[in-house]
Motif scaffolding. Structure first.
Motif, PDB file in Angstrom:
ATOM      1  N   VAL A  22       4.393   8.831  -1.770  1.00  0.00           N
ATOM      2  CA  VAL A  22       3.093   9.125  -0.765  1.00  0.00           C
ATOM      3  C   VAL A  22       1.799   9.278  -1.459  1.00  0.00           C
ATOM      4  N   CYS A  23       1.930   9.354  -2.741  1.00  0.00           N
ATOM      5  CA  CYS A  23       0.880   9.758  -3.859  1.00  0.00           C
ATOM      6  C   CYS A  23       0.021   8.409  -3.900  1.00  0.00           C
ATOM      7  N   ASN A  24      -1.214   8.667  -3.188  1.00  0.00           N
ATOM      8  CA  ASN A  24      -2.351   7.406  -3.343  1.00  0.00           C
ATOM      9  C   ASN A  24      -2.667   7.191  -4.716  1.00  0.00           C
ATOM     10  N   LEU A  25      -2.737   8.222  -5.853  1.00  0.00           N
ATOM     11  CA  LEU A  25      -3.184   8.438  -6.967  1.00  0.00           C
ATOM     12  C   LEU A  25      -2.382   8.084  -8.107  1.00  0.00           C
ATOM     13  N   ASN A  26      -0.897   7.897  -7.911  1.00  0.00           N
ATOM     14  CA  ASN A  26      -0.047   7.743  -8.738  1.00  0.00           C
ATOM     15  C   ASN A  26       0.065   9.058  -9.719  1.00  0.00           C
ATOM     16  N   ALA A  27      -0.192  10.156  -9.158  1.00  0.00           N
ATOM     17  CA  ALA A  27      -0.289  11.358  -9.983  1.00  0.00           C
ATOM     18  C   ALA A  27       1.036  11.885 -10.151  1.00  0.00           C
ATOM     19  N   ASN A  28       2.077  11.356  -9.396  1.00  0.00           N
ATOM     20  CA  ASN A  28       3.429  11.952  -9.412  1.00  0.00           C
ATOM     21  C   ASN A  28       4.395  10.953 -10.162  1.00  0.00           C
ATOM     22  N   GLU A  29       5.052  11.499 -10.885  1.00  0.00           N
ATOM     23  CA  GLU A  29       6.177  10.433 -11.693  1.00  0.00           C
ATOM     24  C   GLU A  29       7.336  11.024 -11.887  1.00  0.00           C
ATOM     25  N   LEU A  30       8.383  10.466 -11.498  1.00  0.00           N
ATOM     26  CA  LEU A  30       9.831  10.997 -11.524  1.00  0.00           C
ATOM     27  C   LEU A  30      10.489  10.294 -13.003  1.00  0.00           C
ATOM     28  N   ILE A  31      10.823  11.101 -13.794  1.00  0.00           N
ATOM     29  CA  ILE A  31      11.111  10.538 -14.932  1.00  0.00           C
ATOM     30  C   ILE A  31      12.783  11.032 -15.032  1.00  0.00           C
ATOM     31  N   GLU A  32      13.754  10.123 -14.478  1.00  0.00           N
ATOM     32  CA  GLU A  32      15.052  10.532 -14.326  1.00  0.00           C
ATOM     33  C   GLU A  32      15.012  11.739 -13.327  1.00  0.00           C
ATOM     34  N   CYS A  83      -4.115  14.499 -10.307  1.00  0.00           N
ATOM     35  CA  CYS A  83      -3.703  15.211  -8.981  1.00  0.00           C
ATOM     36  C   CYS A  83      -5.148  15.915  -8.293  1.00  0.00           C
ATOM     37  N   ASN A  84      -5.420  15.293  -7.184  1.00  0.00           N
ATOM     38  CA  ASN A  84      -6.575  15.814  -6.460  1.00  0.00           C
ATOM     39  C   ASN A  84      -6.449  17.098  -5.627  1.00  0.00           C
ATOM     40  N   GLY A  85      -4.928  17.422  -5.464  1.00  0.00           N
ATOM     41  CA  GLY A  85      -4.557  18.580  -4.564  1.00  0.00           C
ATOM     42  C   GLY A  85      -4.773  18.112  -2.831  1.00  0.00           C
ATOM     43  N   CYS A  86      -4.486  16.945  -2.865  1.00  0.00           N
ATOM     44  CA  CYS A  86      -4.571  16.516  -1.249  1.00  0.00           C
ATOM     45  C   CYS A  86      -3.631  16.969  -0.123  1.00  0.00           C
ATOM     46  N   GLY A  87      -2.531  17.173  -1.010  1.00  0.00           N
ATOM     47  CA  GLY A  87      -1.427  17.998  -0.179  1.00  0.00           C
ATOM     48  C   GLY A  87      -0.421  17.187   0.424  1.00  0.00           C
ATOM     49  N   ILE A  88      -0.546  15.767   0.363  1.00  0.00           N
ATOM     50  CA  ILE A  88       0.263  14.802   1.196  1.00  0.00           C
ATOM     51  C   ILE A  88       1.708  15.140   0.600  1.00  0.00           C
ATOM     52  N   CYS A  89       2.020  15.132  -0.480  1.00  0.00           N
ATOM     53  CA  CYS A  89       3.252  15.165  -1.104  1.00  0.00           C
ATOM     54  C   CYS A  89       3.817  16.580  -0.825  1.00  0.00           C
ATOM     55  N   VAL A  90       3.019  17.616  -0.780  1.00  0.00           N
ATOM     56  CA  VAL A  90       3.645  18.765  -0.247  1.00  0.00           C
ATOM     57  C   VAL A  90       4.250  18.789   0.899  1.00  0.00           C
ATOM     58  N   ARG A  91       3.533  18.181   1.896  1.00  0.00           N
ATOM     59  CA  ARG A  91       4.014  17.901   3.231  1.00  0.00           C
ATOM     60  C   ARG A  91       5.225  17.070   3.566  1.00  0.00           C
ATOM     61  N   THR A  92       5.326  16.262   2.433  1.00  0.00           N
ATOM     62  CA  THR A  92       6.443  15.219   2.564  1.00  0.00           C
ATOM     63  C   THR A  92       7.794  15.658   1.835  1.00  0.00           C
ATOM     64  N   CYS A  93       7.737  16.618   0.891  1.00  0.00           N
ATOM     65  CA  CYS A  93       8.655  17.090   0.217  1.00  0.00           C
ATOM     66  C   CYS A  93       9.817  17.531   1.044  1.00  0.00           C
ATOM     67  N   LYS A 126       0.730  -1.243  -0.106  1.00  0.00           N
ATOM     68  CA  LYS A 126      -0.030  -0.013  -0.043  1.00  0.00           C
ATOM     69  C   LYS A 126       0.897   1.324  -0.009  1.00  0.00           C
ATOM     70  N   THR A 127       0.355   2.395  -0.568  1.00  0.00           N
ATOM     71  CA  THR A 127       1.118   3.479  -0.556  1.00  0.00           C
ATOM     72  C   THR A 127       1.395   3.947   0.819  1.00  0.00           C
ATOM     73  N   LEU A 128       2.501   4.454   1.240  1.00  0.00           N
ATOM     74  CA  LEU A 128       3.125   4.771   2.391  1.00  0.00           C
ATOM     75  C   LEU A 128       2.224   6.160   2.863  1.00  0.00           C
ATOM     76  N   LYS A 129       1.781   5.890   4.413  1.00  0.00           N
ATOM     77  CA  LYS A 129       1.097   7.069   4.971  1.00  0.00           C
ATOM     78  C   LYS A 129       2.370   8.255   5.178  1.00  0.00           C
ATOM     79  N   MET A 130       2.096   9.512   5.651  1.00  0.00           N
ATOM     80  CA  MET A 130       2.939  10.535   6.034  1.00  0.00           C
ATOM     81  C   MET A 130       3.693   9.973   7.435  1.00  0.00           C
ATOM     82  N   SER A 131       3.181   9.066   8.221  1.00  0.00           N
ATOM     83  CA  SER A 131       3.813   8.576   9.381  1.00  0.00           C
ATOM     84  C   SER A 131       4.446   7.298   9.174  1.00  0.00           C
ATOM     85  N   GLU A 132       4.679   6.962   7.937  1.00  0.00           N
ATOM     86  CA  GLU A 132       5.508   5.857   7.478  1.00  0.00           C
ATOM     87  C   GLU A 132       6.780   5.961   6.667  1.00  0.00           C
ATOM     88  N   ILE A 133       6.861   7.225   6.467  1.00  0.00           N
ATOM     89  CA  ILE A 133       8.043   7.919   5.682  1.00  0.00           C
ATOM     90  C   ILE A 133       8.929   8.693   6.324  1.00  0.00           C
TER      91      ILE A 133
END
Lengths: 388, 60
Positions: free
Chosen positions: B21-31, B40-50, A166-173
């Protein structure tokens, strides 16, 4: 048709490819980047033993050797872990740029095909196995394989597409930032760890010597607890402890701190390394388990080809192998991480003071816990899960 | 207003944390190139993780 396609040429993928190729399988190892080993996303520390289990040590990719670790509580109370026997080096700081390439070359030497600048886009199930969709220099390329090994890192697509993880949660990374600093003045025989809820929420800061007055200075934080990006915490840490020197390289990354997944396989597919969340939930160390997992996956791939059985049922042999190797440690250290996350800075200071100055002669999490229990018997109740 | 994650390429260190951390696989790293797809639904999880603070949410 290949016997095995391995996606990702980090330590896990190259070790899997090398092992499978040595056992006579036809192996394709693909890496999405044009250069293996860069950009580095790692603090590069590993114990000598877990490295020499799988690779012949070569000084070319050892940046520094350390004999101990110094851990600092929020109030800078120091706990020293040191190997007392002189000459018995206990830790290495690697030069991953060289190490990763070395491993990929070993895989190639063993007979694996290696393709860089090649991305795995996905896979389809076919009569005899899998069709892996690749994109190489912008061109689509499909290969058929009996077994697919996903060693595609923390951002693994294969694991998610296969429904294994499953995709990692913010508490798992752990979100990590690191500088390579040149001209730093430290005792290069030690690695340094700094704890604190304000300093590095849900993680820690580190200084790992890389030889010739240089060091990896980095930080990992849990995004679920953090108030700002890792880089800002890192800059604040450097300011606070007064690290001097020049930044000559910048590294960012993410480390799974999930604990043990129930299975790393499905029909025709195995995951290893960060892709299977194999990194240690308390130290964040990932190279040792990645090498072990890659080795086990390679061995089981050969057994599966021999038995002509690529079912999840057969590939569970791989689960059994990696779990008996380091599964317990992942489970135990996940519990420990959860315990440490609950401690406020005052408690961290008090615990550090209780064992500061004690002789701890092994560089391990276990050694610290044992020492803590000796001086704080009340912790036994809290930590009893750790021993169960 | 619906939101979407956007990347500041001058800050991005192409580490893949946002992909993980993206649940929708909206982010892709090409090299070294991070692509944020339309799902992307704008959930903001990636913003907080970056780790770099290279991502932010923009109204679309």
């Amino acid at each position: 048709m290949f016997d095995v396609v391995v996606v990702g040429a980090g330590p896990a993928g190259s070790m899997a490819a090398k092992t499978a190729a040595e056992k006579g399988l036809s192996v394709l190892l693909v890496e999405k980047r044009q250069e293996i080993g860069t950009p580095v996303r790692c603090a590069e520390g590993i114990s000598k033993d877990s490295l020499s289990r799988f690779v012949e040590i070569d000084r070319k990719w050892i940046a520094a050797e350390v004999v101990g670790a110094k851990i600092y509580a929020p109030d800078m109370t120091e706990v020293v872990l040191a190997e007392e026997m002189a000459g018995n080096e206990v830790g290495f700081v690697l030069e991953r740029k060289i190490f990763d390439r070395h491993l990929a070359r070993l895989a190639a030497k063993a007979g694996a095909e290696v393709f860089v600048k090649t991305t795995a886009l996905g896979f389809e199930r076919t009569e005899g196995g899998l069709k892996v969709k690749l994109r190489r220099l912008g061109e689509d390329w499909e290969v058929e394989t009996k077994i697919l090994i996903g060693a595609d890192g923390v951002e693994s697509r294969i694991g998610r597409e296969a429904g294994i993880i499953k995709t990692l949660k913010m508490s798992e990374i752990e979100s990590c930032a690191q500088y390579l600093i040149s001209g730093i003045d430290i005792d290069e025989k030690y690695t340094y760890f700094y704890l604190g809820n304000d300093l590095a929420p849900g993680g820690y800061a580190w200084i790992f010597p890389k030889g010739d007055k240089s060091a990896n200075v980095g930080i990992g934080i849990l995004p679920s607890l953090a108030k700002m990006p890792a880089k800002q915490y890192l800059d604040r840490f450097i300011e606070k402890v007064g690290v001097r020197g020049k930044i000559v390289e910048f590294v960012a990354g993410a480390v799974p701190v999930y604990g043990e997944i129930s299975t790393a396989v499905t029909d025709n597919i195995m995951l290893c390394g960060d892709a299977a969340y194999h990194s240690d939930p308390i130290t964040g160390g990932g190279i040792a388990n990645a090498l072990a997992a890659g080795y086990h996956a390679g061995v089981v791939a050969a057994e599966a080809v021999e038995a002509k059985d690529y079912s999840a049922g057969f590939l569970r042999r791989y689960d059994e192998r990696w779990k008996s190797d380091f599964g317990l440690k992942l489970r135990r250290n996940k519990k420990l991480q959860e315990f440490f996350l609950k401690l406020d800075d005052a408690t961290l200071n008090r615990l550090a003071r209780s064992i500061s100055g004690k002789k701890i002669e092994e560089m391990s999490v276990q050694a610290i816990i044992m020492e803590l229990l000796k001086t704080n018997p009340s912790l036994i109740e809290v930590l009893k899960d750790f021993f169960s | 207003m619906p939101k979407k994650a956007v990347v500041d390429r001058r800050k991005c260190a192409y580490c893949g944390a946002c992909v993980a951390v993206c649940n929708l696989n909206a982010n892709e790293l090409i090299e070294t190139y991070l692509e944020i797809k339309d799902n992307c639904n704008g959930c903001g999880i990636c913003v907080r993780t970056c780790p770099m603070g290279a991502l932010s949410l923009m109204e679309v």
